[in-house]
Scaffold this active site. Structure first.
Site, short mmCIF file in Angstrom:
data_model
loop_
_atom_site.label_atom_id
_atom_site.label_comp_id
_atom_site.label_asym_id
_atom_site.label_seq_id
_atom_site.Cartn_x
_atom_site.Cartn_y
_atom_site.Cartn_z
N SER A 49 0.82 -1.21 0.00
CA SER A 49 0.00 0.00 0.00
C SER A 49 0.85 1.26 0.00
CB SER A 49 -0.92 0.01 1.22
OG SER A 49 -1.84 -1.05 1.17
N GLU A 70 0.39 -1.76 14.98
CA GLU A 70 0.90 -0.41 14.77
C GLU A 70 1.52 0.19 16.03
OE1 GLU A 70 -2.32 -1.29 11.82
OE2 GLU A 70 -2.16 -1.41 14.01
N PHE A 95 -4.48 5.21 11.51
CA PHE A 95 -3.96 4.33 12.56
C PHE A 95 -2.76 4.95 13.26
CE2 PHE A 95 -5.38 0.53 9.74
CZ PHE A 95 -6.71 0.85 10.00
N HIS A 121 -2.07 7.65 2.96
CA HIS A 121 -3.51 7.60 2.67
C HIS A 121 -4.26 8.49 3.66
CE1 HIS A 121 -2.18 4.15 0.33
NE2 HIS A 121 -3.35 4.15 -0.30
N ARG A 179 -1.93 8.98 -1.27
CA ARG A 179 -1.89 7.59 -1.74
C ARG A 179 -0.99 7.39 -2.95
NH1 ARG A 179 -7.51 6.75 -5.06
NH2 ARG A 179 -7.71 8.87 -5.86
#
Length: 325
Positions: A49, A70, A95, A121, A179
């Site tokens: 990602s 995380e 997160f 993101h 992103r």
């Protein structure tokens, strides 16, 4: 072969090819390693990602996969920093900035360790993933932590330049990136200085102060306004903390200052600019444009940008409304 070892079997491996901006992240980190800096990079099961899979291929001995843990990743990064390394750890901004706030505060910011946090993101970039994955409070959360630098690059080249500059920056850093599909604003050799805004133009009618993904559409909106005879300034406030106070003072020479951010208008870039203008009163009127005090909707990112007026047309519309007041 159709199993997990087949590159074609993983959706994100294919999608990553559509996100060229992420190459600037992995290449920037790998270049620091090549230059002799003690960089290590880690992620929470999101190497496809965020593109760090490319870094892992160049420097597999410097890459750490923490899995979906995380908070542990952030605390481990602090431990790595005490051992003489310069850790860069990356996961979704929602997160990192929210779930891991306590670990960032106590393990990194309080201890002043040279950890670089990469929240990707950010804003509403994850669209259909919904509220749990949207990060519209991360600027306000991170800039409230003492000793933590907050940076929101406009595109890949500026991100890589900021990564390069971070090699000698003494404080921990929160990088707020999107992103990897952001239109390119700057040339690959763009310079970057923490705490220094990039002034694209000056104006007497209105000054747009944007950061991150909003710089590109703000440039387009500024050009459209100039075509109708308005004097328009535009500032890329890539470093939100420490804020370039002199740039804010210069922006306030216009009648209207319009801040633009992919973030809740409470506590973000607009609030940072408002604090300066309140302490040093000017004749300018401040307007904060972003997401109002609400949780963002679920939809494709492009639809969300249009809905919240965070595309070029929306920014231009808000600017015209304020100029007409």
């Amino acid at each position: 072969m159709s199993g997990p070892q087949n590159a074609a079997s993983w959706q994100y491996r294919a999608l990553n090819e559509l996100n060229p901006g992420l190459d600037y992240l992995s290449d920037g980190l790998a270049d620091l390693v090549d230059a002799g800096h003690p960089v290590v990079a880690g992620t929470a099961d999101l190497q496809y990602s965020n593109g760090l899979v490319s870094f892992a291929k160049r420097h597999p001995d410097r890459f750490l996969q923490f899995g979906i843990s995380e908070q542990n990743m952030v605390s481990a990064a602090a431990g790595l920093a005490t051992a003489g390394t310069m850790p860069f750890v990356a996961t979704f901004a929602s997160f990192l900035a929210l779930l891991c706030c306590e670990q960032i505060r106590m393990d990194i910011a309080y201890t002043k360790l040279p950890v670089r946090l990469i929240g990707h993101h950010t804003g509403i970039a994850l669209g259909f993933y919904g509220t749990s994955h949207h990060a519209t409070e991360d600027i306000s959360t991170m800039r409230a932590l003492a000793g933590l630098t907050v940076v929101s690059p406009a595109d890949g080249p500026q991100l890589r330049a900021a990564i390069r500059a971070s090699a000698v920056w003494p404080e921990p850093i929160y990088f707020r990136i999107s992103r990897g599909r952001d239109p390119q604003v700057y040339a690959d050799d763009v310079a970057f200085e923490f705490g220094k805004a990039i002034v694209h133009s000056e104006g007497t009618d209105i000054t747009l102060v944007a950061c991150g993904t909003q710089v590109h559409p703000a440039l387009a909106a500024a050009n459209a306004l100039r075509a109708d005879g308005f004097s328009v300034g535009l500032i890329d406030m890539a470093t939100i903390k420490p804020l370039d106070v002199d740039a804010v003072r210069a922006a306030a020479r216009a009648r209207v200052v319009l801040t633009v951010e992919e973030h809740n208008i409470l506590g973000g870039l607009g609030s940072a600019v408002a604090e300066v203008m309140a302490e040093e009163p000017t004749g300018a009127r401040l307007v904060r444009h972003g997401i109002r005090d609400e949780y963002s909707l679920i939809a494709p990112p492009t639809h969300l940008y249009a809905h919240y007026g965070l595309d070029a047309a929306g920014i231009e519309r808000i600017a015209r409304e304020e100029l007409a007041r």
